[in-house]
Design a protein around this motif. Structure first.
Motif, PDB file in Angstrom:
ATOM      1  N   GLN A 288      62.793  33.068 -34.680  1.00  0.00           N
ATOM      2  CA  GLN A 288      61.578  32.408 -35.134  1.00  0.00           C
ATOM      3  C   GLN A 288      61.122  31.381 -34.097  1.00  0.00           C
ATOM      4  O   GLN A 288      61.914  30.594 -33.593  1.00  0.00           O
ATOM      5  N   ARG A 289      59.843  31.428 -33.814  1.00  0.00           N
ATOM      6  CA  ARG A 289      59.285  30.543 -32.797  1.00  0.00           C
ATOM      7  C   ARG A 289      59.354  29.080 -33.225  1.00  0.00           C
ATOM      8  O   ARG A 289      59.581  28.184 -32.398  1.00  0.00           O
ATOM      9  N   GLU A 290      59.196  28.811 -34.506  1.00  0.00           N
ATOM     10  CA  GLU A 290      59.237  27.434 -34.992  1.00  0.00           C
ATOM     11  C   GLU A 290      60.588  26.791 -34.743  1.00  0.00           C
ATOM     12  O   GLU A 290      60.674  25.623 -34.349  1.00  0.00           O
ATOM     13  N   VAL A 291      61.662  27.560 -34.937  1.00  0.00           N
ATOM     14  CA  VAL A 291      63.008  27.034 -34.712  1.00  0.00           C
ATOM     15  C   VAL A 291      63.226  26.732 -33.245  1.00  0.00           C
ATOM     16  O   VAL A 291      63.745  25.669 -32.860  1.00  0.00           O
ATOM     17  N   VAL A 292      62.792  27.644 -32.379  1.00  0.00           N
ATOM     18  CA  VAL A 292      62.968  27.458 -30.937  1.00  0.00           C
ATOM     19  C   VAL A 292      62.151  26.265 -30.450  1.00  0.00           C
ATOM     20  O   VAL A 292      62.617  25.470 -29.622  1.00  0.00           O
ATOM     21  N   ASP A 293      60.948  26.109 -30.972  1.00  0.00           N
ATOM     22  CA  ASP A 293      60.113  24.977 -30.565  1.00  0.00           C
ATOM     23  C   ASP A 293      60.721  23.649 -30.983  1.00  0.00           C
ATOM     24  O   ASP A 293      60.645  22.656 -30.239  1.00  0.00           O
ATOM     25  N   ARG A 294      61.322  23.623 -32.150  1.00  0.00           N
ATOM     26  CA  ARG A 294      61.962  22.376 -32.595  1.00  0.00           C
ATOM     27  C   ARG A 294      63.142  22.019 -31.700  1.00  0.00           C
ATOM     28  O   ARG A 294      63.365  20.849 -31.378  1.00  0.00           O
ATOM     29  N   LEU A 295      63.913  23.011 -31.318  1.00  0.00           N
ATOM     30  CA  LEU A 295      65.058  22.754 -30.444  1.00  0.00           C
ATOM     31  C   LEU A 295      64.605  22.290 -29.066  1.00  0.00           C
ATOM     32  O   LEU A 295      65.214  21.397 -28.467  1.00  0.00           O
ATOM     33  N   ARG A 296      63.520  22.878 -28.550  1.00  0.00           N
ATOM     34  CA  ARG A 296      63.042  22.511 -27.213  1.00  0.00           C
ATOM     35  C   ARG A 296      62.329  21.157 -27.213  1.00  0.00           C
ATOM     36  O   ARG A 296      62.331  20.455 -26.199  1.00  0.00           O
ATOM     37  N   SER A 297      61.733  20.815 -28.325  1.00  0.00           N
ATOM     38  CA  SER A 297      60.984  19.560 -28.381  1.00  0.00           C
ATOM     39  C   SER A 297      61.890  18.332 -28.421  1.00  0.00           C
ATOM     40  O   SER A 297      61.450  17.220 -28.127  1.00  0.00           O
ATOM     41  N   ASN A 298      63.154  18.529 -28.736  1.00  0.00           N
ATOM     42  CA  ASN A 298      64.098  17.414 -28.791  1.00  0.00           C
ATOM     43  C   ASN A 298      64.823  17.282 -27.457  1.00  0.00           C
ATOM     44  O   ASN A 298      65.239  18.282 -26.861  1.00  0.00           O
TER      45      ASN A 298
END
Length: 364
Positions: free
Chosen positions: A189-199
């Motif tokens: 899921q793109r949302e999960v990956v974006d959350r991990l990268r945003s931190n």
């Protein structure tokens, strides 16, 4: 001048000895109570030791356990002494033991008071231990596969359900840590990956809390995910309406719980201290009155009893002088042992050749 003197007849001395015999046996029971309170406090602290940082919290229960055991021994001996003091002849066997016994009992009674004060002074240490302990427990909440930490999730959930609390200071503490393990994250899921990268640290942070934070008394189904997103839920505004989560932090909940226990234990220990102090006072009156009987030589006579033979100032001054003389005596012994010429005969030096002068002729 004696401190708090009283006059005791033979009948009064006998009654005092009998009463003190009973009170000493009651004091044995209070010693068992002190021991039991120490065990109870130790169990309560160890029960949630995983939620507390390492500190000196065990010092209070350990002291209560030790004081309780000492109380049983001292009061058992005191009961035997008071029972024999009914007979003046039997008192002679205990005459040399009475004063050291009273001194030891005084320091023991002082230890009971210190234990009571420690119960009331643990608030700061307890708060610090809970703050850092809960922070680490929440940090390792997701590590259910790590040996040594796999039980922390269950411990934290049980804590939040039992004490109706959430987080350390509040439910927002869960927003700042990753409490969901990576093994349960769908990386497709793109949302999960974006959350991990945003931190910056690569953590999966979200505005959600574990299920154990849900308030079971709320009429609305629990909202534990997207708590700050009003559009994610129907007829919802997290800033105005009361959330269906536990609002109180677990640190404050546990602090209140242990503070109540400490205050109850401290009050009980303080009452025991007052009781032990009254027993010690009675034993002191019995000892001084019987010693005055021996000085007068008549077992049936009326005798004086007191707490101190002289005033507090005179007693303190005499004890200080005794300690000072002991210090001087030790210094003399040390200097004598260190100087090899002490206590040895001196050799007179008569001249460069060390030859004594000739004796002068006696006048006729």
């Amino acid at each position: 001048m004696a401190v708090l003197p009283i006059k005791l007849t033979k009948t009064n001395r006998d009654k005092l000895a009998q009463v003190l015999w009973v009170l000493n046996w009651i004091s044995v029971v209070t010693g068992i109570i002190l021991f039991s309170l120490g065990i109870f406090l130790k169990v309560e602290i160890n029960k949630r030791q995983d939620l507390m940082a390492e500190s000196q919290l065990q010092s209070v229960p350990n002291m209560l356990i030790a004081v309780g055991l000492i109380a049983c021994v001292i009061n058992f001996l005191g009961g035997k002494i008071c029972y024999d003091c009914v007979d003046t002849n039997k008192f002679l066997r205990w005459k040399l033991v009475m004063l050291p016994y009273i001194i030891c009992t005084f320091f023991f009674t002082l230890s009971v008071l210190v234990g009571a004060l420690m119960c009331y002074s643990m608030h700061g240490q307890l708060e610090e231990a809970l703050t850092f302990g809960l922070r680490d427990a929440m940090r390792y909440y997701k590590d259910t596969d790590t040996p040594g930490r796999c039980f922390l999730k269950r411990t934290v959930d049980q804590l939040q359900i039992q004490f109706q609390c959430c987080g350390n200071e509040g439910y927002r503490d869960w927003f700042q840590i990753q409490w969901v393990s990576n093994r349960y994250l769908d990386m497709s899921q793109r949302e999960v990956v974006d959350r991990l990268r945003s931190n910056v640290e690569g953590k999966y942070l979200m505005d959600g809390v574990p299920f154990s934070c849900c308030n079971v008394n709320s009429p609305r189904p629990c909202i534990q995910y997207q708590i700050t997103n009003n559009s994610a839920h129907f007829n919802y505004d997290y800033q105005t309406e009361e959330l269906n989560l536990w609002m109180r932090g677990c640190r404050q909940a546990l602090l209140d719980y242990y503070t109540n226990i400490m205050h109850s234990v401290g009050l009980t220990v303080l009452i025991i201290w007052l009781f032990e102090l009254s027993v010690l006072t009675g034993v002191r009156y019995l000892q001084t009155s019987l010693e005055n009987v021996l000085r007068q030589g008549d077992p049936e006579c009326e005798s004086d009893g007191w707490l101190l033979e002289n005033s507090f100032v005179e007693t303190a001054r005499s004890n200080f002088n005794i300690i000072k003389h002991l210090g001087k005596f030790n210094q003399i012994n040390i200097s004598s042992n260190g100087d090899p010429n002490i206590d040895k005969p001196t050799t007179a030096h008569y001249g460069p050749d060390n030859v004594p002068p000739k004796s002068l002729p006696m006048a006729s």
